[in-house]
Design a protein around this motif. Structure first.
Motif, short mmCIF file in Angstrom:
data_model
loop_
_atom_site.label_atom_id
_atom_site.label_comp_id
_atom_site.label_asym_id
_atom_site.label_seq_id
_atom_site.Cartn_x
_atom_site.Cartn_y
_atom_site.Cartn_z
N ASP A 1 7.58 2.82 0.19
CA ASP A 1 6.26 3.03 -0.40
C ASP A 1 5.31 1.89 -0.05
OD1 ASP A 1 7.76 4.37 -3.42
OD2 ASP A 1 7.24 5.35 -1.52
N ASN B 1 3.78 1.61 3.81
CA ASN B 1 2.55 2.33 4.14
C ASN B 1 1.31 1.50 3.76
OD1 ASN B 1 4.09 4.53 5.02
ND2 ASN B 1 4.14 5.42 2.97
N LYS B 2 1.42 0.81 2.64
CA LYS B 2 0.30 -0.03 2.22
C LYS B 2 0.13 -1.19 3.18
CE LYS B 2 -3.02 -0.90 -0.61
NZ LYS B 2 -4.16 0.02 -0.74
N ASP C 1 0.80 -1.12 6.36
CA ASP C 1 0.15 -0.58 7.55
C ASP C 1 -1.36 -0.52 7.37
OD1 ASP C 1 2.84 1.80 8.14
OD2 ASP C 1 2.61 -0.31 8.71
N GLU C 2 -1.82 -0.15 6.18
CA GLU C 2 -3.26 -0.09 5.93
C GLU C 2 -3.87 -1.49 5.92
OE1 GLU C 2 -2.73 3.77 2.92
OE2 GLU C 2 -3.79 1.97 2.27
N LEU C 3 -3.17 -2.44 5.33
CA LEU C 3 -3.72 -3.80 5.25
C LEU C 3 -3.77 -4.47 6.62
CD1 LEU C 3 -1.88 -5.03 2.02
CD2 LEU C 3 -4.28 -4.38 2.23
N SER C 4 -2.89 -4.07 7.54
CA SER C 4 -2.83 -4.73 8.85
C SER C 4 -4.08 -4.47 9.67
CB SER C 4 -1.59 -4.27 9.60
OG SER C 4 -1.66 -2.87 9.88
N VAL C 5 -4.76 -3.37 9.45
CA VAL C 5 -5.95 -3.04 10.24
C VAL C 5 -7.23 -3.50 9.54
CG1 VAL C 5 -4.79 -1.10 11.33
CG2 VAL C 5 -6.05 -0.73 9.20
N GLU C 6 -7.12 -3.99 8.30
CA GLU C 6 -8.30 -4.47 7.61
C GLU C 6 -8.65 -5.88 8.06
OE1 GLU C 6 -7.63 -1.96 3.43
OE2 GLU C 6 -7.75 -4.15 3.43
N THR D 1 -0.27 -1.98 -7.00
CA THR D 1 -0.07 -0.55 -6.77
C THR D 1 0.78 0.03 -7.91
OG1 THR D 1 1.89 -0.95 -5.43
CG2 THR D 1 -0.21 -0.86 -4.28
#
Length: 595
Positions: free
Chosen positions: A235, A238-239, A241-246, A255
């Motif tokens: 779980d 996935n978060k 992965d989102e933070l890596s592109v920010e 969460t």
């Protein structure tokens, strides 16, 4: 009901503990979470910053090492020699050995590097410590293919079969091309290895909770260290992965969880290599100690409440019952019936508090007044004896610490005979000093004690100490109080050495009429007029409180004067002669008393 003292005490105790528990619960559980959260965000990010600096340092050292090998002339010469088909086998072997030694010497300057290898497409592998091997199996390794095809320079933790001769532990590797900047076109690949534990051990010392985990991820969000449990956090991955592109470089994300409440994610991006530090901790884990504390407080509060009720009942019974009987007795006294009042008072041994004191005072007021003079006289004698014992106990350890330090020094110098001599002398002195019941001893016993002390001083100072003892015959049976010569000798030796490189101390025991004169002369710096007045005052008045609480270095002499004054009273005399820069003579005048 609340008019009685007993009911008021019980009610006050119960309300006090209930109010304390409620207030403590509100303060603890309403404020602790916000405090812990703020601490987590500041402390966790600070720890990650420190570890990120450590990673940057490790990467810089590896890059520096790789750059040093890449740019060295010997590396280019070795590369050209390996590409020369006309080079003989002997020359080729000599060139490989020379280059291997260069790798060994260079790696020894970088403690972070555990091993280094160079791989050529023809199957040649060169490592440290003269390692030259032809084995083309490395071409099938994933790290080699990923480097040649995808230019992946960093290899996560893995077991390198070639470096097992140095240590059979996971390593992290940096791959660099030799002779060409493009990995796919380079004919030689350098593989620099560092131990995975070098980066993992500091990371394991960073904790967010009791069961938290912090991972070091590469640019592909794969664990760089031996942390296989990262795949269990599906779980949270996935978060990540989102933070890596920010564009945010660090932060704390909360969460919603399923079983243990909220999940907390702490992350920091490392700028040099686009790596990430990611930490996972559950809210239950973070506040686990807080929940345990809450349960313990509840249990402890219940126990305290029960104990407080019992104590309130016991205290009220112990206070109200004696007070009631005392009031009744006072009423009988008011009517003049003293016999009836004495019968109604509680037994003298039944109450042991303030109420019992009042009752006992009421009963024994007349009897205490009658025996006041006799009691005061006895207390004065007992107090004087206790003061003397206190002074005697104070002087015993005074020489012991210096002697123990001397024994330690002798043992370190391996002076066995001297050590044995000091131990024997100290044992005799301690055996004598433990006879606390003997306040008065024969003069010959005191001198025997002094001779044992002198033998210790002889070992300690050697030829620098000139100490003589002159004793008049026929005085051995006279009695004196114990431990009065040794402190004077100790002071004489100390101040003599403080003034000169050699100490001359002369001890003389002689009879003069009905008195014994004990004198100690030294070659010290002398005594000032102010100090002489102070010694004279101590000889005239036993200033016990100042001596027992004093921490000055003249405690030994003051102790001797106080004990002589307490024991001999007006019969004790002191004479001090001192010449500045030449020395001091201290003379004790004691009345002769036979055993």
């Amino acid at each position: 009901m609340l008019y009685s003292l007993k009911s008021r005490l019980i009610t006050a105790f119960v309300l006090l503990f209930l109010l304390s528990f409620v207030v403590m619960t509100l303060l603890l559980f309403n404020e602790s979470r916000s405090i812990i959260r703020s601490y987590l965000e500041s402390s966790a990010l600070e720890k990650m910053d420190e570890y990120g600096s450590f990673i940057d340092m490790a990467q810089s050292q590896m890059y520096d090492f790789s750059s040093l090998v890449f740019n060295n002339t010997l590396t280019h010469e070795w590369e050209l020699a390996m590409a020369d088909p006309g080079l003989s086998a002997g020359e080729r072997s000599l060139t490989n050995i020379t280059f291997s030694r260069f790798l060994t010497q260079t790696a020894s300057n970088y403690s972070i590097v555990s091993s280094v290898f160079l791989y050529r497409e023809d199957g040649l592998r060169i490592g440290m410590n003269n390692e030259v091997v032809y084995d083309a199996s490395f071409k099938e390794e994933p790290w080699y293919q990923n480097f040649k095809k995808r230019s992946i320079r960093w290899v996560p933790a893995h077991l390198d079969r070639d470096s097992q001769q140095y240590h059979n532990k996971p390593v992290i590797s940096l791959l660099m091309p030799i002779g060409h900047f493009e990995p796919g076109l380079a004919k030689t690949v350098m593989k620099v290895n560092i131990s995975s534990s070098y980066l993992l051990d500091p990371l394991n010392r960073i904790h967010l909770g009791e069961n938290d985990t912090i991972f070091l991820l590469n640019e592909r969000l794969q664990p760089m260290l031996s942390q296989t449990e990262y795949s269990l956090h599906t779980d949270m991955m996935n978060k990540v992965d989102e933070l890596s592109v920010e564009r945010q470089k660090h932060g704390v994300v909360y969460t919603p969880g399923q079983e243990n409440g909220s999940e907390i994610l702490v992350y920091k991006k490392l700028i040099r290599t686009d790596w990430m530090l990611v930490g996972f901790v559950s809210e239950a884990d973070l506040y686990g100690q807080l929940f345990k504390l809450r349960d313990s407080i509840v249990l402890f509060a219940v126990i305290l409440l029960l104990v407080s009720v019992f104590i309130a009942i016991w205290l009220s019974h112990g206070i109200t019952k004696p007070l009631s009987r005392l009031v009744s007795a006072m009423q009988y006294v008011q009517r003049g019936d003293f016999a009836g009042a004495e019968v109604r008072l509680p037994a003298e041994h039944s109450v042991r508090n303030e109420v019992g004191f009042v009752t006992s005072t009421f009963r024994n007021m007349v009897g205490q007044l009658r025996s006041h003079i006799q009691t005061e006289f006895e207390l004065k004698l007992l107090r004087q004896q206790a003061e003397y014992k206190a002074l005697l106990m104070q002087i015993n350890p005074h020489f012991l610490f210096n002697t123990l330090e001397l024994m330690s020094s002798l043992a370190m110098q391996k002076r066995t005979d001297d050590t044995v001599q000091v131990i024997e002398s100290l044992g005799k002195m301690l055996r004598f000093s433990l006879r606390l019941s003997d306040d008065v001893i024969r003069l010959e016993e005191e001198l025997k004690y002094v001779r044992d002390y002198i033998s210790i001083l002889d070992v300690r100072f050697g030829d620098k100490l000139h100490l003589t003892l002159q004793e008049e015959e026929g005085l051995g049976g006279a009695t004196i109080i114990k431990f009065i010569l040794q402190p004077l000798i100790e002071n004489a030796v100390k101040y003599s050495f403080g003034h000169s490189s050699e100490a001359y101390v002369h001890i003389r025991v002689q009879r003069e009429g009905d008195c014994i004169r004990l004198s100690v002369a030294d070659n010290g710096p002398g005594i000032s007029a102010g100090l002489m007045r102070k010694l004279t005052d101590q000889a005239a008045y036993a200033q016990l409180d100042q001596i027992l609480t004093s921490r000055s270095r003249e405690i030994g002499l003051g102790n001797v004067l106080a004990r002589c004054r307490l024991y001999y009273g007006e019969l004790f005399g002191l004479r001090v002669e001192s010449t500045p820069g030449e020395g001091t003579v201290i003379e004790l005048i004691l009345p002769i008393r036979e055993e």
